[in-house]
Design a protein around this motif. Structure first.
Motif, mmCIF file in Angstrom:
data_model
loop_
_atom_site.group_PDB
_atom_site.id
_atom_site.type_symbol
_atom_site.label_atom_id
_atom_site.label_comp_id
_atom_site.label_asym_id
_atom_site.label_seq_id
_atom_site.Cartn_x
_atom_site.Cartn_y
_atom_site.Cartn_z
ATOM 1 N N SER A 10 7.923 52.054 24.808
ATOM 2 C CA SER A 10 8.487 51.361 25.945
ATOM 3 C C SER A 10 7.719 50.478 26.594
ATOM 4 N N PRO A 11 8.090 49.334 27.523
ATOM 5 C CA PRO A 11 6.788 48.911 27.906
ATOM 6 C C PRO A 11 6.897 49.583 29.434
ATOM 7 N N THR A 12 6.810 50.896 29.602
ATOM 8 C CA THR A 12 6.831 51.401 31.121
ATOM 9 C C THR A 12 4.793 51.672 31.275
ATOM 10 N N LEU A 13 4.943 50.846 31.941
ATOM 11 C CA LEU A 13 3.599 50.869 32.457
ATOM 12 C C LEU A 13 3.036 52.021 33.229
ATOM 13 N N LEU A 14 2.304 52.795 32.629
ATOM 14 C CA LEU A 14 2.548 54.108 33.985
ATOM 15 C C LEU A 14 0.807 53.602 34.279
#
Length: 328
Positions: A10-14
């Motif tokens: 996913s494009p979720t930035l950690l």
């Protein structure tokens, strides 16, 4: 200059870390930071120090599940990479098909605006990474060796990769230097001088080992190597214990001969020579930085007789423990 970590699918930035230009250019400052991790998937920390074209990172994490994520970086660096515990795998567009590190392995990596995937196993994970600017690093590469010339050419072409596809083993000397870097308590310019000297010493050991070692494995089987490293770890975690060579060998499922021969082969010293040096270094740290009395330190490193401890300390460092603070 930034490093970004994303969820694998996913494009979720950690995580996003922006590094000042001082990481990879000459400056007079020294900067430090610590990132703590306390999540459902793991706990631990990552400490960073950067100055004068150098970035030092040390991480120690307990992962409760296998972790996979995507990474992106927009800078150019040469990394001295030391896998102290745990295993990892990295792959990317500008890298070899897959780079796998296991416990006690090291290599030198050139990265230029890399992106790819990273995977860590469900385990305790510990690493030390030291990043240098490519121009600074190239000054130390031997000019009369094709082995190093290939890596120099890859840097000049901006092609990410490893110095060699065969990782080398972290030696006892390397462990001691890394430990000194990680636990350095000096301040200001004195810390900077100390770290610079230790990094150069560590790089020297890496380059010498790469040049002298043909990459052929030691005579021990991997299972035996793992057992010998387990003994090393036990000794470091149990300074005060009373052990024999036989009891140590049996505790990891090997025999006295294999442990004795293998420890010397892997670390260049005997089991009890290593343990004695580790005790003295730990005692030195306790006296200097934890305000322990000589009697307390003697007990903590396994000496029932304080005089025997003081004599051993003096043989190691040339001064009795009671005089140590006067020399700092």
């Amino acid at each position: 200059m930034a490093l970004k970590l994303y969820e694998i699918d996913s494009p979720t930035l950690l995580l996003e870390r922006s590094y000042p230009n001082t990481c990879f250019s000459v400056d007079t400052g020294i900067y430090e930071s610590k990132t703590s991790l306390d999540k459902s998937f793991g706990r631990g920390f990552y400490k960073e120090i950067f100055f004068d074209g150098v970035h030092i990172g040390y991480g120690h994490v307990h992962l409760f599940e296998r972790m996979r994520f995507r990474f992106e970086s927009d800078f150019e660096t040469v990394e001295m990479h030391f896998a102290l515990k745990g295993s990892s795998q990295a792959s990317g567009e500008m890298m070899p098909p897959a780079v796998n590190f296991e416990t006690y392995q090291h290599n030198i990596i050139y990265g230029n605006s890399m992106c790819g995937q990273m995977e860590w196993g469900n385990q305790e994970f510990q690493l030390c990474e030291i990043n240098l600017s490519p121009e600074f690093f190239k000054k130390f590469l031997p000019v009369d060796s094709k082995f190093f010339a290939d890596f120099r050419n890859a840097i000049d072409r901006g092609k990410s990769g490893l110095l060699t596809n065969v990782h080398r083993r972290i030696t006892h000397e390397m462990y001691e230097i890394i430990n000194g870097i990680i636990n350095c308590q000096r301040k200001g310019v004195f810390k900077k001088i100390y770290l610079e000297a230790k990094i150069m010493e560590l790089l020297l050991l890496q380059l010498e080992q790469f040049q002298e070692d043909d990459g052929v494995a030691v005579s021990l089987k991997k299972a035996d190597i793992d057992k010998i490293y387990a003994v090393r770890e036990y000794l470091l975690q149990n300074m005060e214990a009373n052990n024999t060579l036989v009891s140590l060998a049996h505790s990891v499922g090997t025999n006295e001969f294999t442990l004795k021969k293998g420890f010397k082969e892997l670390f260049g010293t005997t089991v009890f020579g290593f343990w004695h040096d580790a005790k003295m270094e730990h005692a030195k740290k306790l006296i200097l930085h934890e305000e322990k009395t000589i009697g307390e330190v003697s007990d903590l490193v396994g000496y029932k007789n304080q005089r025997h401890f003081s004599d051993a300390f003096k043989r190691k460092f040339g001064i009795p423990p009671s005089k140590l603070k006067n020399t700092v």
